[in-house]
Design a protein around this motif. Structure first.
Motif, PDB file in Angstrom:
ATOM      1  N   GLU A 123      -9.095  -1.469   4.009  1.00 45.45           N
ATOM      2  CA  GLU A 123      -9.072  -2.236   4.939  1.00 45.45           C
ATOM      3  C   GLU A 123      -7.298  -2.185   4.443  1.00 45.45           C
ATOM      4  OE1 GLU A 123     -10.244  -6.590   5.977  1.00 45.45           O
ATOM      5  OE2 GLU A 123     -12.419  -5.129   6.141  1.00 45.45           O
ATOM      6  N   ALA A 124      -7.405  -1.377   3.853  1.00 43.01           N
ATOM      7  CA  ALA A 124      -5.791  -1.220   2.962  1.00 43.01           C
ATOM      8  C   ALA A 124      -4.641  -0.630   3.990  1.00 43.01           C
ATOM      9  CB  ALA A 124      -5.691  -0.074   2.222  1.00 43.01           C
ATOM     10  N   ASN A 125      -3.399  -0.117   3.511  1.00 45.73           N
ATOM     11  CA  ASN A 125      -1.803  -0.355   4.180  1.00 45.73           C
ATOM     12  C   ASN A 125      -2.301   1.873   4.422  1.00 45.73           C
ATOM     13  OD1 ASN A 125      -0.128   2.036   3.935  1.00 45.73           O
ATOM     14  ND2 ASN A 125       1.244   0.134   4.198  1.00 45.73           N
ATOM     15  N   PRO A 126      -2.685   2.112   5.863  1.00 46.33           N
ATOM     16  CA  PRO A 126      -3.267   3.696   6.050  1.00 46.33           C
ATOM     17  C   PRO A 126      -1.878   4.321   5.535  1.00 46.33           C
ATOM     18  CG  PRO A 126      -2.811   2.066   8.131  1.00 46.33           C
ATOM     19  CD  PRO A 126      -1.806   1.378   6.729  1.00 46.33           C
ATOM     20  N   THR A 127      -1.170   4.408   4.718  1.00 46.81           N
ATOM     21  CA  THR A 127      -0.352   5.330   3.929  1.00 46.81           C
ATOM     22  C   THR A 127      -1.506   5.843   3.100  1.00 46.81           C
ATOM     23  OG1 THR A 127       1.650   4.634   4.891  1.00 46.81           O
ATOM     24  CG2 THR A 127       1.638   6.390   2.781  1.00 46.81           C
ATOM     25  N   ASP A 171      -6.623  -3.695  -5.438  1.00 48.11           N
ATOM     26  CA  ASP A 171      -5.230  -4.152  -5.737  1.00 48.11           C
ATOM     27  C   ASP A 171      -4.454  -3.341  -6.838  1.00 48.11           C
ATOM     28  OD1 ASP A 171      -5.868  -6.178  -3.744  1.00 48.11           O
ATOM     29  OD2 ASP A 171      -5.660  -7.442  -5.777  1.00 48.11           O
ATOM     30  N   VAL A 172      -6.124  -2.727  -8.038  1.00 44.15           N
ATOM     31  CA  VAL A 172      -5.009  -1.795  -8.567  1.00 44.15           C
ATOM     32  C   VAL A 172      -4.509  -0.975  -8.064  1.00 44.15           C
ATOM     33  CG1 VAL A 172      -5.707  -1.441 -11.098  1.00 44.15           C
ATOM     34  CG2 VAL A 172      -6.759  -3.591 -10.529  1.00 44.15           C
ATOM     35  N   ILE A 173      -5.741  -0.264  -7.385  1.00 42.58           N
ATOM     36  CA  ILE A 173      -5.740   1.183  -6.604  1.00 42.58           C
ATOM     37  C   ILE A 173      -4.305   1.454  -6.377  1.00 42.58           C
ATOM     38  CG2 ILE A 173      -6.215   3.110  -5.584  1.00 42.58           C
ATOM     39  CD1 ILE A 173      -9.434   2.111  -6.881  1.00 42.58           C
ATOM     40  N   LEU A 174      -4.014  -0.151  -5.313  1.00 40.87           N
ATOM     41  CA  LEU A 174      -2.968   0.374  -4.489  1.00 40.87           C
ATOM     42  C   LEU A 174      -2.026   0.314  -4.760  1.00 40.87           C
ATOM     43  CD1 LEU A 174      -3.665  -2.149  -1.795  1.00 40.87           C
ATOM     44  CD2 LEU A 174      -3.593   0.309  -1.402  1.00 40.87           C
ATOM     45  N   LYS A 175      -1.308  -0.874  -6.106  1.00 42.36           N
ATOM     46  CA  LYS A 175      -0.686  -0.976  -7.449  1.00 42.36           C
ATOM     47  C   LYS A 175       0.274   0.714  -8.081  1.00 42.36           C
ATOM     48  CE  LYS A 175      -1.050  -5.657  -7.969  1.00 42.36           C
ATOM     49  NZ  LYS A 175      -0.960  -6.636  -8.717  1.00 42.36           N
ATOM     50  N   ASP A 176      -0.925   0.916  -8.257  1.00 42.59           N
ATOM     51  CA  ASP A 176      -0.735   2.660  -8.263  1.00 42.59           C
ATOM     52  C   ASP A 176      -0.555   3.083  -7.806  1.00 42.59           C
ATOM     53  OD1 ASP A 176      -1.822   1.639 -11.427  1.00 42.59           O
ATOM     54  OD2 ASP A 176      -3.942   2.452 -10.960  1.00 42.59           O
ATOM     55  N   TYR A 177      -0.605   3.496  -6.692  1.00 41.95           N
ATOM     56  CA  TYR A 177      -0.142   4.242  -5.648  1.00 41.95           C
ATOM     57  C   TYR A 177       1.579   3.396  -4.773  1.00 41.95           C
ATOM     58  CZ  TYR A 177      -4.098   7.636  -4.779  1.00 41.95           C
ATOM     59  OH  TYR A 177      -4.887   8.310  -4.815  1.00 41.95           O
ATOM     60  N   GLN A 178       1.658   2.234  -5.377  1.00 39.98           N
ATOM     61  CA  GLN A 178       2.907   2.190  -4.974  1.00 39.98           C
ATOM     62  C   GLN A 178       4.278   2.432  -5.891  1.00 39.98           C
ATOM     63  OE1 GLN A 178       1.575  -1.883  -4.147  1.00 39.98           O
ATOM     64  NE2 GLN A 178       1.332  -2.004  -2.277  1.00 39.98           N
ATOM     65  N   SER A 179       3.074   1.982  -7.425  1.00 37.41           N
ATOM     66  CA  SER A 179       4.117   2.726  -8.448  1.00 37.41           C
ATOM     67  C   SER A 179       4.812   4.397  -8.703  1.00 37.41           C
ATOM     68  CB  SER A 179       3.610   1.887  -9.681  1.00 37.41           C
ATOM     69  OG  SER A 179       2.252   2.562 -10.235  1.00 37.41           O
ATOM     70  N   GLY A 180       3.769   4.984  -7.643  1.00 35.32           N
ATOM     71  CA  GLY A 180       3.857   6.139  -7.627  1.00 35.32           C
ATOM     72  C   GLY A 180       3.030   6.757  -8.614  1.00 35.32           C
ATOM     73  N   GLN A 181       2.042   6.297  -9.203  1.00 33.39           N
ATOM     74  CA  GLN A 181       0.742   6.649 -10.656  1.00 33.39           C
ATOM     75  C   GLN A 181      -0.529   7.585  -9.870  1.00 33.39           C
ATOM     76  OE1 GLN A 181      -0.903   4.187 -13.058  1.00 33.39           O
ATOM     77  NE2 GLN A 181      -1.479   5.832 -14.095  1.00 33.39           N
ATOM     78  N   PHE A 183      -3.444   8.824  -8.062  1.00 30.95           N
ATOM     79  CA  PHE A 183      -4.745   8.637  -8.265  1.00 30.95           C
ATOM     80  C   PHE A 183      -5.068   8.969 -10.121  1.00 30.95           C
ATOM     81  CE2 PHE A 183      -9.134  11.613  -8.724  1.00 30.95           C
ATOM     82  CZ  PHE A 183      -9.351  10.260  -7.773  1.00 30.95           C
ATOM     83  N   ALA A 184      -4.085   8.955 -10.365  1.00 26.77           N
ATOM     84  CA  ALA A 184      -4.509   9.680 -11.826  1.00 26.77           C
ATOM     85  C   ALA A 184      -5.189   7.662 -12.737  1.00 26.77           C
ATOM     86  CB  ALA A 184      -3.325  10.148 -12.727  1.00 26.77           C
ATOM     87  N   GLY A 185      -5.082   6.814 -11.926  1.00 29.86           N
ATOM     88  CA  GLY A 185      -4.784   5.367 -12.612  1.00 29.86           C
ATOM     89  C   GLY A 185      -6.519   5.243 -11.929  1.00 29.86           C
ATOM     90  N   ALA A 186      -6.380   3.918 -11.576  1.00 30.69           N
ATOM     91  CA  ALA A 186      -7.490   3.515 -10.720  1.00 30.69           C
ATOM     92  C   ALA A 186      -8.370   4.432 -10.872  1.00 30.69           C
ATOM     93  CB  ALA A 186      -7.318   1.924 -11.226  1.00 30.69           C
ATOM     94  N   ALA A 187      -7.457   4.669  -9.578  1.00 32.72           N
ATOM     95  CA  ALA A 187      -8.592   5.626  -8.542  1.00 32.72           C
ATOM     96  C   ALA A 187      -9.040   6.598  -9.566  1.00 32.72           C
ATOM     97  CB  ALA A 187      -7.429   5.967  -7.491  1.00 32.72           C
ATOM     98  N   ARG A 188      -8.657   6.890 -10.495  1.00 30.32           N
ATOM     99  CA  ARG A 188      -9.974   7.947 -10.767  1.00 30.32           C
ATOM    100  C   ARG A 188     -10.891   7.657 -11.669  1.00 30.32           C
ATOM    101  NH1 ARG A 188      -8.692  13.069 -12.191  1.00 30.32           N
ATOM    102  NH2 ARG A 188      -6.140  13.169 -11.689  1.00 30.32           N
ATOM    103  N   ALA A 189     -10.802   6.739 -12.461  1.00 31.08           N
ATOM    104  CA  ALA A 189     -11.596   5.949 -13.227  1.00 31.08           C
ATOM    105  C   ALA A 189     -12.426   5.904 -12.466  1.00 31.08           C
ATOM    106  CB  ALA A 189     -10.636   4.752 -14.142  1.00 31.08           C
TER     107      ALA A 189
END
Length: 202
Positions: A123-127, A171-181, A183-189
């Motif tokens: 249900e996250a922001n489609p982008t 929330d952590v994954i979305l913040k990573d994408y919003q900050s420019g990080q 997939f490298a952060g929580a998404a990969r982990a």
């Protein structure tokens, strides 16, 4: 009889509410094939159903396009639960003494629907959601897919629990994408755990 009917209707409504907001076919093609293929391998190893000789047909079913999925299951966008149940009832009704390639193909289609119902960022922001699924496609080979043991479950409660688990890191994954990080952060982990959850559901 009436009590059983009311119970069934209640269960269906609860599960429908739980999955109705999910995007159809959320994981990308490579991710879905990996998830469904792993689940089929586990089932074969358990001896429940011999699928090892039909793995190719299962993967073809798991990798169909959204357009083809809509032809086979017209309600996948509006009623994911109904689509899953229809496929389950169809397969149960035509099951014979042996599993042929077409049956295996439809098992793959069913696996695709079930895997999608447990995907993260539903249900996250489609982008950001689309960026995440694209990144998963490019990194699914890194995931260690470890399904849980097969058990009988209450469908509504099971899907609700898996969806809560899928949202744990959202929330952590979305913040990573919003900050420019990205997939490298929580998404990969969390990729292995997230994909393994879908394997277990399938």
């Amino acid at each position: 009889m009436t009590r059983r009917l009311h119970s069934r209707v209640g269960l269906t409504l609860t599960l429908a509410l739980a999955v109705s907001a999910l995007p159809a076919l959320a994981w990308g093609p490579r991710a879905e094939v990996a998830i469904v293929g792993t689940a089929a391998h586990v089932i074969s190893q358990d001896g429940a159903v011999r699928l090892s000789n039909l793995e190719k047909d299962i993967k073809v079913g798991a990798s169909i396009s959204h357009e083809m999925a809509l032809k086979l299951c017209p309600n996948i966008d509006t009623d994911p639960l109904g689509a899953i149940e229809t496929q389950m009832y169809l397969l149960k009704s035509v099951r014979g003494n042996r599993i042929d390639p077409y049956y295996a193909y439809r098992l793959g289609v069913l696996g695709k629907l079930v895997a999608s119902s447990t995907a993260p960022l539903a249900e996250a922001n489609p982008t950001y959601r689309n960026l995440y699924y694209a990144d998963v496609e490019n990194n699914i080979q890194e995931a260690v897919l470890t399904p849980s043991h097969r058990v009988l479950v209450d469908s509504a409660a099971y899907f609700q629990r898996l969806q809560r688990e899928a949202r744990t890191q959202e929330d952590v994954i979305l913040k990573d994408y919003q900050s420019g990080q990205g997939f490298a952060g929580a998404a990969r982990a969390s990729l292995s755990a997230d994909a393994s959850r879908s394997v277990s559901a399938v």
